[in-house]
Design a protein around this motif. Structure first.
Motif, PDB file in Angstrom:
ATOM      1  N   ASN A 136       0.844  -1.190   0.000  1.00 25.64           N
ATOM      2  CA  ASN A 136       0.000   0.000   0.000  1.00 25.64           C
ATOM      3  C   ASN A 136       0.884   1.248   0.000  1.00 25.64           C
ATOM      4  O   ASN A 136       2.007   1.203   0.519  1.00 25.64           O
ATOM      5  CB  ASN A 136      -0.915   0.022   1.234  1.00 25.64           C
ATOM      6  CG  ASN A 136      -1.946  -1.088   1.218  1.00 25.64           C
ATOM      7  OD1 ASN A 136      -2.701  -1.244   0.262  1.00 25.64           O
ATOM      8  ND2 ASN A 136      -1.990  -1.876   2.287  1.00 25.64           N
ATOM      9  N   GLU A 139       3.654   2.483   2.872  1.00 23.55           N
ATOM     10  CA  GLU A 139       4.119   1.418   3.753  1.00 23.55           C
ATOM     11  C   GLU A 139       5.629   1.238   3.648  1.00 23.55           C
ATOM     12  O   GLU A 139       6.252   1.601   2.652  1.00 23.55           O
ATOM     13  CB  GLU A 139       3.435   0.088   3.401  1.00 23.55           C
ATOM     14  CG  GLU A 139       2.009  -0.023   3.850  1.00 23.55           C
ATOM     15  CD  GLU A 139       1.424  -1.395   3.586  1.00 23.55           C
ATOM     16  OE1 GLU A 139       0.323  -1.662   4.075  1.00 23.55           O
ATOM     17  OE2 GLU A 139       2.070  -2.210   2.878  1.00 23.55           O
ATOM     18  N   ASP A 506      -4.032  -8.392   9.672  1.00 22.44           N
ATOM     19  CA  ASP A 506      -3.581  -7.421   8.678  1.00 22.44           C
ATOM     20  C   ASP A 506      -4.338  -6.111   8.752  1.00 22.44           C
ATOM     21  O   ASP A 506      -4.238  -5.282   7.849  1.00 22.44           O
ATOM     22  CB  ASP A 506      -3.709  -8.006   7.262  1.00 22.44           C
ATOM     23  CG  ASP A 506      -2.584  -8.961   6.926  1.00 22.44           C
ATOM     24  OD1 ASP A 506      -1.422  -8.512   6.888  1.00 22.44           O
ATOM     25  OD2 ASP A 506      -2.855 -10.154   6.714  1.00 22.44           O
ATOM     26  N   ARG A 509      -2.587  -2.709   8.235  1.00 30.08           N
ATOM     27  CA  ARG A 509      -2.432  -2.151   6.892  1.00 30.08           C
ATOM     28  C   ARG A 509      -3.609  -1.240   6.550  1.00 30.08           C
ATOM     29  O   ARG A 509      -3.434  -0.146   5.996  1.00 30.08           O
ATOM     30  CB  ARG A 509      -2.327  -3.270   5.856  1.00 30.08           C
ATOM     31  CG  ARG A 509      -1.098  -4.164   5.983  1.00 30.08           C
ATOM     32  CD  ARG A 509      -1.120  -5.223   4.890  1.00 30.08           C
ATOM     33  NE  ARG A 509       0.004  -6.126   4.954  1.00 30.08           N
ATOM     34  CZ  ARG A 509       1.177  -5.917   4.351  1.00 30.08           C
ATOM     35  NH1 ARG A 509       1.369  -4.818   3.657  1.00 30.08           N
ATOM     36  NH2 ARG A 509       2.149  -6.812   4.439  1.00 30.08           N
ATOM     37  N   HIS A 513      -3.536   2.851   6.046  1.00 30.62           N
ATOM     38  CA  HIS A 513      -3.998   3.474   4.795  1.00 30.62           C
ATOM     39  C   HIS A 513      -5.060   4.537   5.080  1.00 30.62           C
ATOM     40  O   HIS A 513      -5.019   5.632   4.501  1.00 30.62           O
ATOM     41  CB  HIS A 513      -4.561   2.405   3.867  1.00 30.62           C
ATOM     42  CG  HIS A 513      -4.994   2.930   2.535  1.00 30.62           C
ATOM     43  ND1 HIS A 513      -4.098   3.347   1.574  1.00 30.62           N
ATOM     44  CD2 HIS A 513      -6.221   3.150   2.003  1.00 30.62           C
ATOM     45  CE1 HIS A 513      -4.749   3.773   0.509  1.00 30.62           C
ATOM     46  NE2 HIS A 513      -6.039   3.673   0.747  1.00 30.62           N
TER      47      HIS A 513
END
Length: 721
Positions: A136, A139, A506, A509, A513
């Motif tokens: 992403n 990251e 996860d 993540r 974002h």
């Protein structure tokens, strides 16, 4: 002053020369151009300075050819030499040099696997894999860092020591003894935190305490940084100077400086040479050496020399978040003590350091911790003056007695309680979006550097332009990479919503974002069906982001995991969505699943059709052939883009459904190197025969759809090639 400007010219030149290899966005390019202007301005009318600047810009382009990315996988059966090992509790990571192979290999050793040490020779039989790239935007990218540091592979397979299995050199034994000393005695909870604060082993610190430090803007306390190095240096120098004066020694201050120099590099060695600690040790070494020989030092020159040395040693440090935090903070504090006030107050120092950290925090995490100045003012003196020096002293006397270390561990437990209380009082950092970082930087520069009106306008205009450029589109749809899961973000005219949250492990993540996009509130979250890879992140999401409504289709047999997860989240409004709803410019049609209890949970997924003018998108959750045939029978209209059902499984995306939807673009949300082989080869063939283009989060990473008059425009983190 002349040398200061020359050194800063060299620093600017090195950053520019190496920066082009790492910079892709408009923000980074603008910063490099401003640095180029600053370097020329500093060195104008100084031939030596201009010459150094030009050489430092050109030399990296000649010395460092672009790294060649290796293949994704490679079988191996070779002997390798252990070059270095980083110890992290019961785990460790060794760097290997293998016979007739380009690049280094990273070997991770867990709790129950053999641990290898520098100097050993081992045999590898298995698979080498290239480091995984960022999935992403924003990251951490281990692939790029690995290539630049020479580590081109990670190993999976069997290992065996060939020779040197029982031998460890003095340095390795010292590192292990230093760590093992914290595993003995009582006060185990406090000792875990001490591992993080003294050795930078963040993984040993309980998760709740890590979150407390992050919420208070003091996460740097869990890394061996310039704060630790400076605290140790000051403590040793002050104590030995005092003893030397009492004993009426000749030049007590110089002898104390020499002892502090040894203590500083000992800590850097034992902490396994983290970047920020090495930079701080280099600066302090120059200052201590100057004191030993009686030279006068200038702090800005020390900063510039340390920057030049650090970048020359490893250019990849420029994209190291810890290095960016450390260097910008030290530079800001140096400027305020030399340009603004020679004796700034404690609150001024805390605000300046926090503002410098905000620039990096905002860009990498999309947040601003406004409580940081107060929390730093409270927590840092305790950590730097009490815990770090006494903790190190306790480790060295631990062979004689564990009581000093237990006492420091007790103080550390109280310290953790204080940090937790401050975190509860001030709450989580404010989500603002990474596009505000240039504005924060402009305010910092204008406040600390005495610019004339022309330079003030130049910096301010450039940073405002970058902010406007980096600001996200007002209407878009993001397919966020959340591993082997599913999460789709819809944003339009200031409103945002989420379809599925991905899995529990996860969700970081997804949260990262959302923060970088500046999203702190969701109008609704729709869970297509009750499988953990679609709703597992809901609990963590609700703690960070305000959610107005949660939509799902109750079935009566959602499962105990769903029931338990929902019961732990307070204040959530769960209900069935309306058949039609709007989100900004988007019109959303919810296609409810069958009520047949014999149908699988996948076939009881809610499907959505999202439209805006001439752009349309079909989301099907994990629908398989039964659910897709039902939609075909309902007479669903064609859509420009289709998110493949069940992550691209061969039991979904049947030919009749593809013919009915007739998509121009198909998107598969699936994990990198997933064990299911999604998207399945049969589905890929069907799409190819229909002339449908395929993007997948496993191959392309993050995918964004932007609606235009002519239809969707698709962007992705990486091309399919």
């Amino acid at each position: 002053m002349l040398m200061d400007r020359t050194w800063f010219g060299a620093a600017c030149g090195l950053i520019i020369g190496h920066g082009w290899s790492y910079t892709e966005g408009f923000y980074g390019t603008t910063l490099l151009l401003l640095l180029a202007y600053a370097g020329v301005y500093l060195c104008k009318n100084r031939p030596l300075g201009l010459g150094v600047l030009v050489v430092c810009v050109v030399l990296p382009q000649c010395a460092n050819p672009p790294p060649v990315h290796p293949k994704n996988e490679l079988s191996i059966s070779k002997h390798c030499d252990v070059m270095d090992t980083i110890y992290r509790g019961v785990r460790s990571e060794s760097t290997l040099k293998c016979e007739a192979m380009e690049g280094l290999v990273s070997l991770r050793q867990g709790r129950y696997s053999a641990r290898y040490h520098p100097g050993q020779r081992i045999y590898l039989k298995g698979t080498l894999k290239a480091p995984i790239s960022a999935q992403n935007p924003g990251e951490f990218d281990p692939r790029q860092v690995g290539l630049e540091t020479g580590v081109m592979w990670t190993f999976e397979g069997r290992t065996k020591a060939v020779d040197g299995a029982e031998t460890m050199d003095f340095a390795t034994n010292l590192k292990l003894w230093f760590r093992n000393a914290l595993d003995e005695g009582e006060r185990g909870y406090g000792r875990l935190a001490l591992k993080g604060m003294l050795l930078g082993e963040r993984h040993a610190v309980p998760r709740v305490d890590i979150e407390a430090f992050r919420a208070t803007g003091t996460g740097h306390l869990l890394a061996v940084s310039g704060l630790h190095i400076g605290a140790l240096c000051w403590s040793v120098w002050w104590l030995l100077s005092l003893i030397g004066i009492k004993m009426k020694l000749i030049y007590p201050s110089r002898m104390a400086a020499f002892a502090a120099l040894i203590a500083v590099w000992t800590l850097v060695f034992l902490a396994q040479s983290p970047v920020s600690a090495t930079r701080a040790a280099l600066m302090l070494s120059l200052a201590l050496f100057a004191r030993i020989i009686g030279w006068q030092t200038h702090i800005l020159r020390l900063v510039a020399v340390a920057l030049v040395a650090t970048v020359c040693a490893s250019p990849v440090n420029l994209i190291n978040v810890g290095f960016q935090y450390s260097f910008l903070t030290v530079l800001s504090l140096s400027l305020i003590t030399t340009k603004i006030s020679k004796n700034p107050s404690a609150i001024t120092i805390s605000i300046t350091a926090s503002a410098a950290a905000w620039v990096v925090e905002c860009w990498h995490f999309g947040t601003l911790t406004f409580s940081a100045p107060i929390c730093n003012l409270i927590l840092i003196p305790i950590a730097s003056v009490v815990i770090v020096p006494l903790g190190l002293l306790g480790i060295f006397v631990s062979p004689l007695s564990q009581q000093p270390l237990d006492f420091v561990s007790w103080i550390t437990e109280l310290f953790l309680g204080l940090a937790g209380g401050l975190a509860d009082f001030f709450g989580q950092p404010m989500i603002v979006g990474r596009h505000w970082s240039p504005i924060v930087l402009a305010i910092l520069v204008v406040s600390l550097v005495r610019l004339n009106w022309w330079h003030t306008i130049l910096v301010t205009t450039a940073m405002i332009g970058v902010t406007l450029y980096e600001k996200p589109n007002h209407t878009y749809i993001d397919f966020v990479y959340v591993g082997q899961g599913d999460s789709t973000l819809l944003v339009s005219n200031g409103s945002a919503a989420l379809v599925d949250t991905g899995g529990e492990y996860d969700v970081r993540r997804l949260l990262g974002h959302l923060s970088r996009q500046g999203i702190k509130e969701l109008d609704w979250v729709l869970i297509t069906h009750h499988h953990p890879d679609h709703y597992g992140g809901l609990k963590a999401l609700a703690k960070t982001i305000h959610i107005k409504h949660i939509f799902h289709s109750p079935t009566g047999d959602e499962g105990s995991h769903w029931t338990e997860m929902v019961s732990t989240v307070d204040g959530l409004s769960l209900k069935r969505p309306n058949p039609f709803q709007t989100l900004g410019e988007f019109t959303i049609q919810n296609l409810f699943p069958t009520e047949n209890r014999n149908a699988s949970e996948n076939d009881r997924s809610i499907a959505l059709r999202v439209t805006r003018q001439h752009s349309s998108l079909m989301l099907t959750g994990d629908l398989e052939s039964f659910g897709e045939r039902r939609l075909v029978a309902m007479g669903i209209p064609p859509s420009d883009v289709l998110q493949l059902g069940h992550h691209g499984s061969r039991t979904s995306s049947i030919q009749a459904f593809l013919n009915a939807v007739s998509p121009k673009l198909a998107i598969a949300s699936c994990g990198l190197n997933n064990r299911y082989g999604f998207p399945h080869g049969d589905v890929v063939k069907r799409l190819k025969s229909n002339g449908t283009r395929l993007l997948s989060t496993s191959t392309n990473g993050w995918i964004r759809l932007i609606p235009l008059k002519a239809g969707w425009t698709a962007l992705s983190l990486r091309s399919s090639n």
